[in-house]
Design a protein around this motif. Structure first.
Motif, mmCIF file in Angstrom:
data_model
loop_
_atom_site.group_PDB
_atom_site.id
_atom_site.type_symbol
_atom_site.label_atom_id
_atom_site.label_comp_id
_atom_site.label_asym_id
_atom_site.label_seq_id
_atom_site.Cartn_x
_atom_site.Cartn_y
_atom_site.Cartn_z
ATOM 1 N N THR A 84 0.841 -1.199 0.000
ATOM 2 C CA THR A 84 0.000 0.000 0.000
ATOM 3 C C THR A 84 0.873 1.245 0.000
ATOM 4 O OG1 THR A 84 -1.666 -1.191 1.292
ATOM 5 C CG2 THR A 84 -1.857 1.215 1.205
ATOM 6 N N GLY A 85 1.886 1.282 0.876
ATOM 7 C CA GLY A 85 2.680 2.487 1.073
ATOM 8 C C GLY A 85 3.395 2.981 -0.166
ATOM 9 N N LEU A 86 4.132 2.111 -0.855
ATOM 10 C CA LEU A 86 4.849 2.558 -2.047
ATOM 11 C C LEU A 86 3.900 2.909 -3.191
ATOM 12 C CD1 LEU A 86 8.024 0.268 -2.096
ATOM 13 C CD2 LEU A 86 7.841 2.658 -1.389
ATOM 14 N N PRO A 87 2.905 2.069 -3.501
ATOM 15 C CA PRO A 87 1.982 2.450 -4.573
ATOM 16 C C PRO A 87 1.198 3.736 -4.281
ATOM 17 C CG PRO A 87 1.891 0.087 -4.225
ATOM 18 C CD PRO A 87 2.724 0.655 -3.106
ATOM 19 N N GLN A 88 0.891 4.022 -3.013
ATOM 20 C CA GLN A 88 0.121 5.235 -2.738
ATOM 21 C C GLN A 88 0.954 6.481 -3.016
ATOM 22 O OE1 GLN A 88 -0.278 4.557 1.731
ATOM 23 N NE2 GLN A 88 -0.449 6.793 1.697
ATOM 24 N N ALA A 131 -3.650 9.611 -9.708
ATOM 25 C CA ALA A 131 -4.500 8.444 -9.976
ATOM 26 C C ALA A 131 -5.495 8.268 -8.837
ATOM 27 C CB ALA A 131 -3.647 7.196 -10.120
ATOM 28 N N GLU A 132 -6.676 7.794 -9.162
ATOM 29 C CA GLU A 132 -7.672 7.473 -8.149
ATOM 30 C C GLU A 132 -7.333 6.110 -7.553
ATOM 31 O OE1 GLU A 132 -10.871 9.483 -7.296
ATOM 32 O OE2 GLU A 132 -9.032 10.631 -7.728
ATOM 33 N N TRP A 133 -7.272 6.029 -6.233
ATOM 34 C CA TRP A 133 -6.849 4.798 -5.571
ATOM 35 C C TRP A 133 -7.756 3.620 -5.924
ATOM 36 C CZ3 TRP A 133 -2.509 3.172 -3.864
ATOM 37 C CH2 TRP A 133 -2.438 2.057 -3.013
ATOM 38 N N ALA A 134 -9.029 3.873 -6.132
ATOM 39 C CA ALA A 134 -9.962 2.789 -6.454
ATOM 40 C C ALA A 134 -9.654 2.160 -7.806
ATOM 41 C CB ALA A 134 -11.393 3.307 -6.437
ATOM 42 N N LYS A 135 -8.885 2.863 -8.647
ATOM 43 C CA LYS A 135 -8.561 2.347 -9.976
ATOM 44 C C LYS A 135 -7.117 1.837 -10.051
ATOM 45 C CE LYS A 135 -11.899 5.387 -12.234
ATOM 46 N NZ LYS A 135 -12.108 6.468 -13.240
ATOM 47 N N VAL A 136 -6.474 1.707 -8.904
ATOM 48 C CA VAL A 136 -5.093 1.223 -8.856
ATOM 49 C C VAL A 136 -5.081 -0.276 -8.603
ATOM 50 C CG1 VAL A 136 -2.968 1.246 -7.490
ATOM 51 C CG2 VAL A 136 -4.058 3.402 -8.139
ATOM 52 N N LYS A 137 -4.252 -0.985 -9.333
ATOM 53 C CA LYS A 137 -4.010 -2.409 -9.135
ATOM 54 C C LYS A 137 -2.548 -2.585 -8.774
ATOM 55 C CE LYS A 137 -4.033 -6.861 -11.595
ATOM 56 N NZ LYS A 137 -4.255 -7.515 -12.920
ATOM 57 N N HIS A 151 -7.529 11.261 -11.986
ATOM 58 C CA HIS A 151 -7.524 10.205 -13.001
ATOM 59 C C HIS A 151 -7.936 10.714 -14.390
ATOM 60 C CE1 HIS A 151 -6.641 5.899 -12.341
ATOM 61 N NE2 HIS A 151 -7.202 5.708 -13.505
ATOM 62 N N ARG A 152 -7.900 12.023 -14.586
ATOM 63 C CA ARG A 152 -8.171 12.621 -15.896
ATOM 64 C C ARG A 152 -7.184 13.756 -16.120
ATOM 65 N NH1 ARG A 152 -13.071 10.957 -17.920
ATOM 66 N NH2 ARG A 152 -13.113 12.646 -19.465
ATOM 67 N N VAL A 153 -7.012 14.122 -17.387
ATOM 68 C CA VAL A 153 -6.242 15.321 -17.712
ATOM 69 C C VAL A 153 -7.214 16.364 -18.222
ATOM 70 C CG1 VAL A 153 -4.404 16.311 -19.109
ATOM 71 C CG2 VAL A 153 -4.165 13.976 -18.235
ATOM 72 N N HIS A 154 -7.123 17.560 -17.657
ATOM 73 C CA HIS A 154 -8.058 18.639 -17.960
ATOM 74 C C HIS A 154 -7.344 19.757 -18.715
ATOM 75 C CE1 HIS A 154 -11.018 17.015 -15.013
ATOM 76 N NE2 HIS A 154 -9.910 16.570 -14.434
ATOM 77 N N HIS A 155 -8.037 20.312 -19.736
ATOM 78 C CA HIS A 155 -7.550 21.498 -20.423
ATOM 79 C C HIS A 155 -8.287 22.691 -19.814
ATOM 80 C CE1 HIS A 155 -7.374 24.346 -24.032
ATOM 81 N NE2 HIS A 155 -6.132 24.259 -23.531
ATOM 82 N N LYS A 156 -7.581 23.466 -19.054
ATOM 83 C CA LYS A 156 -8.218 24.508 -18.244
ATOM 84 C C LYS A 156 -8.964 25.557 -19.084
ATOM 85 C CE LYS A 156 -4.191 24.674 -16.200
ATOM 86 N NZ LYS A 156 -2.999 25.054 -15.398
ATOM 87 N N PRO A 157 -8.397 26.073 -20.176
ATOM 88 C CA PRO A 157 -9.129 27.118 -20.930
ATOM 89 C C PRO A 157 -10.422 26.622 -21.574
ATOM 90 C CG PRO A 157 -6.782 27.232 -21.404
ATOM 91 C CD PRO A 157 -7.012 25.954 -20.655
ATOM 92 N N SER A 158 -10.422 25.420 -22.155
ATOM 93 C CA SER A 158 -11.592 24.950 -22.904
ATOM 94 C C SER A 158 -12.537 24.098 -22.082
ATOM 95 C CB SER A 158 -11.138 24.138 -24.118
ATOM 96 O OG SER A 158 -10.550 22.911 -23.705
ATOM 97 N N LYS A 218 -2.773 13.978 -1.739
ATOM 98 C CA LYS A 218 -4.073 13.339 -1.502
ATOM 99 C C LYS A 218 -3.931 12.075 -0.682
ATOM 100 C CE LYS A 218 -6.787 12.806 -5.016
ATOM 101 N NZ LYS A 218 -7.246 12.420 -6.378
ATOM 102 N N TYR A 219 -2.831 11.362 -0.883
ATOM 103 C CA TYR A 219 -2.635 10.076 -0.220
ATOM 104 C C TYR A 219 -1.410 10.075 0.698
ATOM 105 C CZ TYR A 219 -5.637 8.790 -4.154
ATOM 106 O OH TYR A 219 -6.647 8.734 -5.080
#
Length: 753
Positions: free
Chosen positions: A76-80, A88-94, A153-160, A193-194
């Protein structure tokens, strides 16, 4: 196969195949810290690039954990850390368990160093992944990368206001150039966050539902089970064998000899006879039916009780000087008051809840292993040597470990399985019983330590002499080791933090008669017991409050190097610039620990039969204090409360830090109260938990853990909670009863509640 359910065992090559670029995935590599295990020295630079992170088109982020999970939460510690920097969202981490591979750098999961050694690397890996995803988004939308931001878990384009998931960007991100370290932008601490948050342990759901796979759980097709009768005394060899009755038992397929009796023992199997059968019951019954005799060995004269008395005599005489400040002997002779005390501690066993176990499938061109090991690279090296194969031909699948404490970094049991598989031509699972585990461990060394202090007319310490003797771990690896190795003196002995002008550290002779190995906290166990106990004795003799006395002993705030002359302080393998010995941090832990206790006059405690004791100690780069309250009535001891205060630097996962400190207190209680391996005629006379008991739940006191907030680099967590436990208890016993216990375990002197 069924044995792999609940844990992903993916080789580097298979990982490439499963998550390759053609599958629309992003795969990242990272350079690891420069330290390499001895057998990996001389690697070309490109072999230090290791795959740790992938993003699949379904939005799953897979993170390889190359360290072993034994309940400490490293999966848990290293992956977090990676997930935090990556956004990344922790719920989507394997989490994917890495195989043994020298290209990962060190995989040796001991020494409380997994987080401290790989924290910076994992942050860089996460930041690298985030950067490549942002660059892919910028290319996709034909916008400047500065306008793109990874978040949740997404990349956002701030202007658009545009956004894309990690999975949607994975294939394009994989074509981006991996950024160099200098260009990476790490997140500020306030954006974590983690990191520094109590992330739930990744493996807990599988553990509580029975899906988790430990070493003892492995089952593969056509497998034989092996139980081994081993030589009871170090160095013995098999002289006679009658296996007729064993071979008649239904299910028994073969009886095989294992050569042993090698010294130094290293990680070689002991001399033994293995009974191999189709089921566990048959192999154990077959083993009982064996008729054996063993050769004599000088170690057969070893008796643990008389050995400890010998060590106590040796430390009472001048020894080998390690460090010398001022003139301790002259100052002692001039002192107004002199105090002496000798302390001892017995042999100790690891006694993990899961005894060691390994399954091997040996072939002419390679061998595959499934085992609960702390150091898969050591397995590769030693199995390879035993089979006459290159280390890279040994594939090591690391299962979960039901406790480790250092025992499972010693691969003798894996070598046994590999040799038996080669002999039989079938997969072989070696199962150690609890009795095997107690009889044939790599034991924590028995020890004795002598202390003498001189007080001036004002009750101040003017001189301090300490001398120790215990069989060295070095004797396991090289002949002739009869004094503690330098690294063992680094562990709470020669690095004592006291500001005493005249002080001297010495060692005395102690030869080995059994396999000696590292156990959770290593030499800190006996060193902290002696130093912290004697400091308390001197405090009471000086009529001083223990907290005030210790603060004066430690002296002014400073960062110092304990090295002197030929003695060079190793500092747990870390730079003293990054991890200095810092008395200000130790004193803060001391103050907070003392605040948990009532350290008023001894007389007040004795009137009720209750008393408090404290101890503080630096180990594995962390600072830990323990305050214990006990009740002593009519020769019966009850532990009432135990409180821990720790400064471990940045606590990556505070929940796991608290858990590890609680576990350390329980572990330390077991050792201090009742831990004792006894040897008679060279053989261990204990056999199971009835005569090597562990702490029962009704004996466990109320506990608390205080983690001091810190921005210092992450330090060790798994081990530093153990050393101050024993002296805090014995100091409390003195406060409650006036009885000073100098020889462990405590149940030799008092009945336990």
């Amino acid at each position: 196969m069924d044995n792999r359910k609940g844990i992903a065992l993916v080789s580097r090559r298979k990982f490439l195949q499963l998550a390759g670029l053609s599958g629309g995935s992003l795969i990242l590599g990272a350079s690891l810290p420069g330290w390499q295990p001895a057998w990996a020295s001389g690697l070309e630079a490109d072999t230090k690039l290791n795959l740790f992170v992938s993003v699949d088109s379904d939005d799953t982020v897979s993170i390889i954990c190359h360290r072993s999970e034994m309940g400490q939460g490293i999966r848990t510690g290293l992956p977090q850390v990676v997930a935090d920097e990556m956004e990344a969202e922790w719920a989507k981490v394997k989490v994917v368990q890495g195989l043994g591979d020298k290209r990962y750098g060190s995989q040796n999961t001991d020494g409380s160093r997994s987080v401290r050694r790989f924290y910076d690397t994992m942050r860089k890996m996460g930041a690298s992944a985030r950067t490549m995803l942002e660059e892919a988004a910028a290319q996709r939308w034909s916008v400047p990368v500065a306008e793109c931001e990874a978040r949740a878990h997404r990349v956002h384009h701030k202007p658009s206001g545009k956004s894309a998931s990690f999975g949607e960007l994975a294939e394009l991100a994989a074509t981006q150039k991996v950024p160099d370290d200098a260009s990476l932008k790490l997140k500020p601490a306030e954006s974590f966050k983690y990191i520094g948050k109590p992330v739930p342990t990744y493996d807990t759901p599988d553990m509580v539902t029975g899906k988790a796979v430990f070493g003892q759980d492995v089952v593969i097709d056509n497998m034989l089970i092996a139980s081994i009768e081993r030589a009871p005394v170090l160095g013995s060899k098999l002289e006679k064998l009658d296996d007729k009755a064993a071979k008649k038992i239904t299910g028994v397929i073969a009886v095989e000899r294992l050569d042993g009796g090698i010294e130094p023992p290293l990680f070689h199997p002991l001399s033994g006879v293995a009974v191999l059968a189709t089921n566990t019951w048959a192999t154990m019954q077959g083993r009982k039916a064996l008729k054996l005799s063993w050769s004599d060995t000088p170690h057969a004269q070893h008796d643990s009780a008389s050995f400890i008395e010998t060590l106590k005599q040796r430390v009472s005489e001048p020894g080998k000087v390690i460090t010398q400040h001022g003139d301790a002997q002259k100052a002692l002779e001039a002192a107004d008051k002199r105090l002496q005390a000798t302390y001892s501690a017995p042999y100790l066993a690891h006694a993990t809840m899961e005894p060691v176990s390994a399954t091997a499938l040996a072939k002419e061109d390679g061998c595959e292993i499934w085992a609960c090991v702390q150091d898969p690279q050591s397995v590769q090296a030693h199995v390879g040597t035993a089979l006459g194969l290159p280390a890279e031909k040994i594939k090591v699948n690391v299962t979960l470990l039901g406790g480790g404490f250092g025992r499972k970094s010693k691969p003798d049991f894996v070598v046994e399985a590999a040799l038996l598989s080669k002999k039989t031509g079938r997969p072989v699972k070696v199962v150690w019983s609890r009795e095997d585990d107690i009889h044939h461990d790599y034991y924590h060394a028995a020890s004795a330590a002598f202390f003498e202090a001189g007080l001036d007319k004002d009750g101040k310490v003017s001189s301090w002499l300490q001398r120790t003797a215990f069989p060295s771990i070095g004797g396991t690896f090289a002949p002739g080791a009869d004094h503690p190795a330098p690294f063992e003196l680094d562990l709470g002995f020669a690095d004592m933090p006291f500001a005493i002008d005249n002080r001297q550290c010495e060692t005395a002779q102690a030869e080995y008669h059994t396999r000696i190995g590292w156990l959770r906290s290593v030499s800190n166990i006996q060193n902290a017991f002696g130093v912290c106990s004697f400091a308390d004795e001197v405090a009471h003799a000086a009529g001083s409050n223990p907290e005030e006395f210790l603060l004066e002993l430690i002296g002014p705030d400073r960062k110092f190097d304990p090295s002197q002359g030929e003695y060079k302080y190793n500092n747990y393998g870390e730079s003293q610039e990054k991890f200095p010995v810092d008395t200000a941090r130790l004193k803060e832990v001391l103050r907070r620990t003392a605040a948990k206790a009532d350290l008023s006059s001894v007389a007040n405690g004795r009137s009720s039969g209750e008393g408090w004791g404290i101890a503080v100690h630096r180990s594995f780069l962390s600072y830990v204090g323990i305050a214990t309250k006990v009740r002593v009535q009519n020769g019966k001891l009850e532990i009432l409360e135990m409180h821990c205060v720790c400064d471990v630097g940045l606590a990556v996962n505070p929940d796991r830090v608290e858990s590890q400190m609680e576990g350390a207190m329980v572990f330390g209680l077991s050792l201090a109260l009742m831990g004792e391996i006894k040897m008679e005629k060279g053989a261990v006379s204990n056999s199971n938990f009835h005569d090597y008991p562990l702490l029962r739940i009704q004996q466990c006191p109320a506990m608390s853990v205080e983690i001091i907030a810190s921005e210092e680099p992450p330090a060790g967590v798994g081990e530093p909670g153990v050393p101050p436990v024993a002296p805090s208890i014995t100091n409390a016993i003195f406060a409650a009863s006036g009885t000073r216990i100098r020889d462990l375990p405590i149940n030799r002197h008092l009945t336990l509640a």
